[in-house]
Design an enzyme around this catalytic site. Structure first.
Site, PDB file in Angstrom:
ATOM      1  N   LYS A 212       0.846  -1.193   0.000  1.00 13.26           N
ATOM      2  CA  LYS A 212       0.000   0.000   0.000  1.00 13.26           C
ATOM      3  C   LYS A 212       0.884   1.247   0.000  1.00 13.26           C
ATOM      4  O   LYS A 212       1.430   1.644   1.018  1.00 13.26           O
ATOM      5  CB  LYS A 212      -0.893   0.019   1.250  1.00 13.26           C
ATOM      6  CG  LYS A 212      -2.052   0.982   1.089  1.00 13.26           C
ATOM      7  CD  LYS A 212      -2.480   1.624   2.394  1.00 13.26           C
ATOM      8  CE  LYS A 212      -1.681   2.820   2.781  1.00 13.26           C
ATOM      9  NZ  LYS A 212      -1.631   3.924   1.808  1.00 13.26           N
ATOM     10  N   GLY A 265       7.141   5.534   7.629  1.00 10.66           N
ATOM     11  CA  GLY A 265       6.173   6.630   7.723  1.00 10.66           C
ATOM     12  C   GLY A 265       6.282   7.251   9.095  1.00 10.66           C
ATOM     13  O   GLY A 265       7.334   7.177   9.748  1.00 10.66           O
ATOM     14  N   SER A 266       5.198   7.822   9.565  1.00 16.54           N
ATOM     15  CA  SER A 266       5.287   8.566  10.822  1.00 16.54           C
ATOM     16  C   SER A 266       5.174   7.640  12.042  1.00 16.54           C
ATOM     17  O   SER A 266       4.610   6.544  11.973  1.00 16.54           O
ATOM     18  CB  SER A 266       4.207   9.644  10.861  1.00 16.54           C
ATOM     19  OG  SER A 266       2.955   9.046  10.668  1.00 16.54           O
ATOM     20  N   THR A 267       5.696   8.131  13.134  1.00 19.32           N
ATOM     21  CA  THR A 267       5.787   7.336  14.364  1.00 19.32           C
ATOM     22  C   THR A 267       4.403   6.944  14.884  1.00 19.32           C
ATOM     23  O   THR A 267       4.171   5.784  15.249  1.00 19.32           O
ATOM     24  CB  THR A 267       6.554   8.151  15.430  1.00 19.32           C
ATOM     25  OG1 THR A 267       7.873   8.362  14.934  1.00 19.32           O
ATOM     26  CG2 THR A 267       6.625   7.432  16.761  1.00 19.32           C
ATOM     27  N   GLU A 293      10.468   2.138  10.030  1.00 21.32           N
ATOM     28  CA  GLU A 293      11.378   3.295  10.077  1.00 21.32           C
ATOM     29  C   GLU A 293      10.490   4.519  10.118  1.00 21.32           C
ATOM     30  O   GLU A 293       9.679   4.722   9.210  1.00 21.32           O
ATOM     31  CB  GLU A 293      12.302   3.294   8.862  1.00 21.32           C
ATOM     32  CG  GLU A 293      13.263   2.107   8.833  1.00 21.32           C
ATOM     33  CD  GLU A 293      14.125   1.987  10.086  1.00 21.32           C
ATOM     34  OE1 GLU A 293      14.435   3.022  10.717  1.00 21.32           O
ATOM     35  OE2 GLU A 293      14.467   0.856  10.466  1.00 21.32           O
ATOM     36  N   CYS A 327      13.388  12.222   6.058  1.00 23.45           N
ATOM     37  CA  CYS A 327      13.311  11.842   7.462  1.00 23.45           C
ATOM     38  C   CYS A 327      14.589  12.237   8.180  1.00 23.45           C
ATOM     39  O   CYS A 327      14.603  12.432   9.389  1.00 23.45           O
ATOM     40  CB  CYS A 327      13.071  10.354   7.581  1.00 23.45           C
ATOM     41  SG  CYS A 327      14.085   9.434   6.435  1.00 23.45           S
ATOM     42  N   GLU A 425       8.458  16.940  15.357  1.00 23.06           N
ATOM     43  CA  GLU A 425       8.789  16.750  13.944  1.00 23.06           C
ATOM     44  C   GLU A 425       7.803  17.555  13.097  1.00 23.06           C
ATOM     45  O   GLU A 425       6.594  17.324  13.160  1.00 23.06           O
ATOM     46  CB  GLU A 425       8.721  15.273  13.528  1.00 23.06           C
ATOM     47  CG  GLU A 425       9.170  15.079  12.079  1.00 23.06           C
ATOM     48  CD  GLU A 425       8.978  13.661  11.540  1.00 23.06           C
ATOM     49  OE1 GLU A 425       7.877  13.102  11.690  1.00 23.06           O
ATOM     50  OE2 GLU A 425       9.928  13.128  10.949  1.00 23.06           O
TER      51      GLU A 425
HETATM   52  P1  NAD Z   1       2.453   8.768   7.059  1.00 24.29           P
HETATM   53  O1  NAD Z   1       2.677   8.099   8.362  1.00 24.29           O
HETATM   54  O2  NAD Z   1       1.419   9.802   6.948  1.00 24.29           O
HETATM   55  O3  NAD Z   1       2.104   7.668   5.943  1.00 24.29           O
HETATM   56  C1  NAD Z   1       2.915   6.531   5.749  1.00 24.29           C
HETATM   57  C2  NAD Z   1       2.049   5.426   5.174  1.00 24.29           C
HETATM   58  O4  NAD Z   1       1.107   5.030   6.169  1.00 24.29           O
HETATM   59  C3  NAD Z   1       1.232   5.846   3.948  1.00 24.29           C
HETATM   60  O5  NAD Z   1       1.172   4.785   3.029  1.00 24.29           O
HETATM   61  C4  NAD Z   1      -0.124   6.135   4.550  1.00 24.29           C
HETATM   62  O6  NAD Z   1      -1.181   6.012   3.631  1.00 24.29           O
HETATM   63  C5  NAD Z   1      -0.194   5.058   5.615  1.00 24.29           C
HETATM   64  N1  NAD Z   1      -1.165   5.347   6.660  1.00 24.29           N
HETATM   65  C6  NAD Z   1      -1.562   6.562   7.102  1.00 24.29           C
HETATM   66  N2  NAD Z   1      -2.491   6.413   8.079  1.00 24.29           N
HETATM   67  C7  NAD Z   1      -2.662   5.090   8.259  1.00 24.29           C
HETATM   68  C8  NAD Z   1      -3.464   4.309   9.108  1.00 24.29           C
HETATM   69  N3  NAD Z   1      -4.262   4.877  10.005  1.00 24.29           N
HETATM   70  N4  NAD Z   1      -3.393   2.973   9.019  1.00 24.29           N
HETATM   71  C9  NAD Z   1      -2.559   2.400   8.134  1.00 24.29           C
HETATM   72  N5  NAD Z   1      -1.769   3.081   7.292  1.00 24.29           N
HETATM   73  C10 NAD Z   1      -1.799   4.416   7.354  1.00 24.29           C
HETATM   74  O7  NAD Z   1       3.889   9.335   6.598  1.00 24.29           O
HETATM   75  P2  NAD Z   1       4.254  10.194   5.316  1.00 24.29           P
HETATM   76  O8  NAD Z   1       3.707  11.566   5.494  1.00 24.29           O
HETATM   77  O9  NAD Z   1       3.948   9.472   4.072  1.00 24.29           O
HETATM   78  O10 NAD Z   1       5.839  10.227   5.442  1.00 24.29           O
HETATM   79  C11 NAD Z   1       6.492  11.100   6.310  1.00 24.29           C
HETATM   80  C12 NAD Z   1       6.888  10.414   7.589  1.00 24.29           C
HETATM   81  O11 NAD Z   1       7.695   9.285   7.283  1.00 24.29           O
HETATM   82  C13 NAD Z   1       7.752  11.281   8.484  1.00 24.29           C
HETATM   83  O12 NAD Z   1       7.371  11.095   9.814  1.00 24.29           O
HETATM   84  C14 NAD Z   1       9.171  10.769   8.236  1.00 24.29           C
HETATM   85  O13 NAD Z   1      10.058  11.012   9.287  1.00 24.29           O
HETATM   86  C15 NAD Z   1       8.912   9.310   8.018  1.00 24.29           C
HETATM   87  N6  NAD Z   1       9.965   8.672   7.259  1.00 24.29           N
HETATM   88  C16 NAD Z   1      10.900   7.956   7.940  1.00 24.29           C
HETATM   89  C17 NAD Z   1      11.943   7.348   7.248  1.00 24.29           C
HETATM   90  C18 NAD Z   1      12.984   6.560   7.989  1.00 24.29           C
HETATM   91  O14 NAD Z   1      13.771   5.878   7.343  1.00 24.29           O
HETATM   92  N7  NAD Z   1      13.027   6.626   9.304  1.00 24.29           N
HETATM   93  C19 NAD Z   1      12.019   7.467   5.866  1.00 24.29           C
HETATM   94  C20 NAD Z   1      11.037   8.200   5.205  1.00 24.29           C
HETATM   95  C21 NAD Z   1      10.016   8.798   5.915  1.00 24.29           C
END
Ligand code: NAD
Length: 541
Positions: A212, A265-267, A293, A327, A425
C-alpha cells in the site's frame, strides 16, 4: 537441472547524473516531464498481475500546481484486499520455491531498467508527484532505488553464505526460508526508492507482498510497478492496493496468514499498526515480523572549534533540500555563541539566494511541500513562532498555497532549548536554532540527548578531536546515523545503512543485510551420517 554456486554482479553505487545545461539526461527528463504533465493517466490496482479498476477514483495533482490534474487512481474495497491476500498466498506456492538466482535475475533486471529506459520517466514522475528538483529525484528515484536492488541481491547471497560449522559425522545446513504467509508493505510519500524497496526486498527473499503506497506517491509508484512487471515479477507476488488505509490495514491484519509488516512513515501510525498486530496476536499462524522506520527530529551540534561556514552549509543543505521532507533532514541546530554571527550571516545569505518554484524550472532549489495538510501544519508553527516571545524568525516565514503548497525556507532562533519546534517533527523547510554559551558544550550535548523522543540522524561539527569523541559518546543513543563534520542527510545504500531507534523505528537498517534478515525464517537442517542404533551412552557402563 544444472547447478552451481553462482556469484552475483559486484554491486556498485549508481553514478549520479549532473543534469547540467546541454546534457542529454536534462533534455530527456524535461521531455518526459512535459509528456507526463500533459497526459492524464489512470492507475488501477494491481492484483494477481491484472489491472483492476473499481470505478471509485480519486484525482492526482502536483503539489506545486494543485489545480493541475495529472491522473486518477482507483480505490480498493475490502473484497479487493481479500483477493490480493488470496492471490499472494497462491503465488507463494511457486515463488517461494523458485531458486534464488531466478529472483535475483528479476531484481537485477529491474535495476538496469531504471538505470536505462525508465530513468527519465521515474525521475519525471517523482518531480511531478512529490515536487522534487531533478537532482533530488535523481538521487532518490533513480540512484537509490537502483542501489537498493543491486546491493540487496548481494546482501541476499551474503546471507545465504552464512552457514554453521559441520563435523565429520554430521552436516549442518541453514536454509533461509521466506516467511510463512504473506507480508505487508506500507510506504511513505517522500522517497520513491523506499516505496520500491520495501515490497521488493521482501519479495527478493521469497516472500509475497500486499503493498500500500502513500496516496501522495501513487503517480511515481505506477512507474515502479511498470518496471517490476517488465522485469518479470510473476503475477501475485507483489500486489498493489490504494484506498482507505485503515480498512486496508485492518483487512490485512485480520488475516491469520499475515506474517510481516514493512513500514516507513510517521511514528504515530507505526505505533497504531503495532497495536493492531498485538491485538490480533492470538489469531496469527506465526509471529509477524515488524519493521518500521519512522519520524525524526534530527540535529546538528557545532563545537566552538568548528568552521562556521561549514556549519552554515550543513544547516542550509541539511535542513532545506527537498523542502526538509527527508526523514533525516536537520530540524534543530545548536550553535555556540562564538560562531553565531558568522553562521547567522551565511545562513541568511544562503536562504535568500534559494529560488523557489516548479521543479520543471531547473533553476529552482526549493519547490512545494507535499499536500495541504502539511502546508497548514507548517504555516501554523510559523505563525506560532511569529507570536511567541521566545522565538524569532531570522529568514523566511512566508507561505502561499494559491497555486502550489509553497513554504519559504524558514529559520527560527529560540532562546528556549525546549521550544516546541526544537522537539516536534514538522517535516518541512523549517529549522530551529538554539545558540548556546560556547563554554557549555557538555551541558548542551545532554540537552541534545533529552530534547526529543526521536533518534534518527544527527551531526557534530568540530575540529577538536576530544569534542568529537565527547559527542560520539554522549549522543550514542541519540541517532542511528551519526555524522562527523557533515550534514545529517544523504545516506547511501551499501555505505551508510539507514535507520534510527527510540521513536524513530526498529533500526533494521534499510540498505543492509540486517534488514533482509528480518524477511527470512532460518531452518536448521542437521544430517547425521552414521545414525546411532543403541540408546546406551558409554557412561552407563
Ligand atoms: P504517514 O505516516 O502519513 O504515511 C505513511 C504510510 O502510512 C502511507 O502509506 C499512509 O497512507 C499510511 N497510513 C496513514 N495512516 C494510516 C493508518 N491509520 N493505518 C494504516 N496506514 C496508514 O507518513 P508520510 O507523510 O507518508 O511520510 C512522512 C513520515 O515518514 C515522516 O514522519 C518521516 O520522518 C517518516 N519517514 C521515515 C523514514 C525513515 O527511514 N526513518 C524514511 C522516510 C520517511
Amino acid at each position: 537441472m544444472g547447478k552451481g554456486f553462482f556469484n552475483v554482479p559486484v554491486a556498485i553505487n549508481e553514478p549520479v547524473k549532473s543534469y547540467a545545461p546541454g546534457s542529454p539526461e536534462r533534455e530527456a527528463v524535461l521531455a518526459a516531464y512535459k509528456d507526463m504533465w500533459n497526459t492524464k493517466i489512470d492507475v488501477p490496482l494491481y492484483i494477481n498481475g491484472k489491472d483492476v479498476t473499481t470505478g471509485s477514483t480519486k484525482t492526482m495533482s502536483a503539489p506545486h500546481d494543485h489545480q493541475h490534474v495529472v491522473g486518477t487512481y482507483h480505490l480498493a474495497e475490502k473484497s479487493h484486499i481479500e483477493e490480493a491476500i488470496a492471490t499472494a498466498l497462491e503465488a507463494r506456492k511457486t515463488w517461494s520455491q523458485l531458486p534464488w538466482e531466478q529472483r535475483a535475475g528479476i531484481f537485477l533486471k529491474a535495476a538496469e531498467l531504471i538505470a536505462g529506459p525508465y530513468r527519465a520517466k521515474i525521475n519525471a514522475a517523482t518531480m511531478i508527484a512529490q515536487s522534487k528538483t531533478v537532482h533530488q529525484a535523481e538521487i532518490d528515484a533513480a540512484c537509490e532505488l537502483i542501489d537498493f536492488l543491486r546491493f540487496n541481491v548481494q546482501f541476499m547471497t551474503d546471507i545465504y553464505h552464512e552457514q554453521p560449522e559441520s563435523t565429520s559425522g554430521a552436516w549442518n545446513r541453514l536454509e533461509y526460508r521466506p516467511l510463512e504467509g504473506f507480508t505487508y508493505a506500507v510506504t511513505p510519500f517522500n522517497f520513491t526508492a523506499i516505496a520500491g524497496n520495501l515490497p521488493a526486498c521482501m519479495a527478493m527473499m521469497g516472500n509475497v507482498v500486499v503493498w500500500k503506497p502513500s496516496d501522495s506517491q501513487i503517480f511515481s509508484a505506477k512507474i515502479i510497478m511498470d518496471v517490476f512487471r517488465e522485469a518479470g515479477v510473476p503475477d501475485g507476488v507483489i500486489n498493489v492496493v490504494f484506498g482507505d488505509p485503515v480498512m486496508i490495514t485492518d483487512t490485512v491484519m485480520d488475516s491469520p496468514d499475515f506474517s510481516g509488516l514493512h513500514f516507513t512513515g510517521s511514528t504515530f501510525i507505526f505505533k497504531e499498526l503495532w497495536k493492531k498486530i498485538g491485538h490480533n496476536i492470538h489469531n496469527y499462524k506465526t509471529y509477524p515480523r515488524i519493521v518500521g522506520e519512522t519520524g525524526g527530529k534530527d540535529f546538528i551540534i557545532a563545537h566552538k572549534t568548528a568552521n562556521p561556514i561549514q556549519v552554515a552549509t550543513a544547516i542550509t543543505r541539511g535542513a532545506f533540500e527537498f523542502q526538509g521532507q527527508k526523514c533525516s533532514a536537520a530540524s534543530r541546530a545548536y550553535v555556540p555563541s562564538n560562531l553565531w554571527n558568522t553562521v547567522k550571516e551565511r545562513v541568511i545569505a544562503d536562504v535568500k539566494s534559494f529560488k523557489m518554484g516548479s521543479p520543471e524550472d531547473l533553476n529552482n532549489f526549493i519547490t512545494a511541500v507535499i499536500h495541504e495538510g502539511s502546508f497548514d501544519k507548517l504555516a501554523s508553527y510559523i505563525d506560532g513562532a511569529k507570536n511567541d516571545s521566545d522565538a524569532e524568525i531570522i529568514v523566511g516565514g512566508n507561505y502561499d498555497k494559491s497555486k502550489g503548497y509553497f513554504i519559504e525556507p524558514t529559520v527560527i532562533v529560540t532562546s528556549n532549548p525546549k521550544y516546541t519546534t526544537m522537539c516536534t517533527e514538522l517535516f518541512g523547510p523549517v529549522i530551529t536554532i538554539y545558540v548556546y554559551d560556547e563554554d557549555k558544550y557538555s551541558e548542551t550535548l545532554k540537552l541534545v540527548d533529552d530534547t526529543s523522543e526521536y533518534a534518527l540522524t544527527g551531526a557534530v561539527l568540530a575540529t577538536d578531536r576530544y569534542a568529537i569523541q565527547e559527542a560520539t559518546k554522549t549522543l550514542q543513543n541519540c541517532a542511528g546515523n551519526f555524522y562527523i563534520n557533515d550534514k545529517p542527510t544523504g545516506a547511501v545504500v551499501g555505505q551508510q545503512p539507514f535507520g534510527g531507534a527510540r521513536a524513530s523505528g526498529t533500526n533494521d537498517k534499510a540498505g543492509s543485510a540486517l534488514n533482509l534478515l528480518r524477511w527470512v525464517s532460518p531452518r536448521m537442517i542437521k544430517e547425521t551420517f552414521v545414525t546411532p542404533t543403541d540408546y546406551r551412552y558409554p557412561f552407563l557402563g
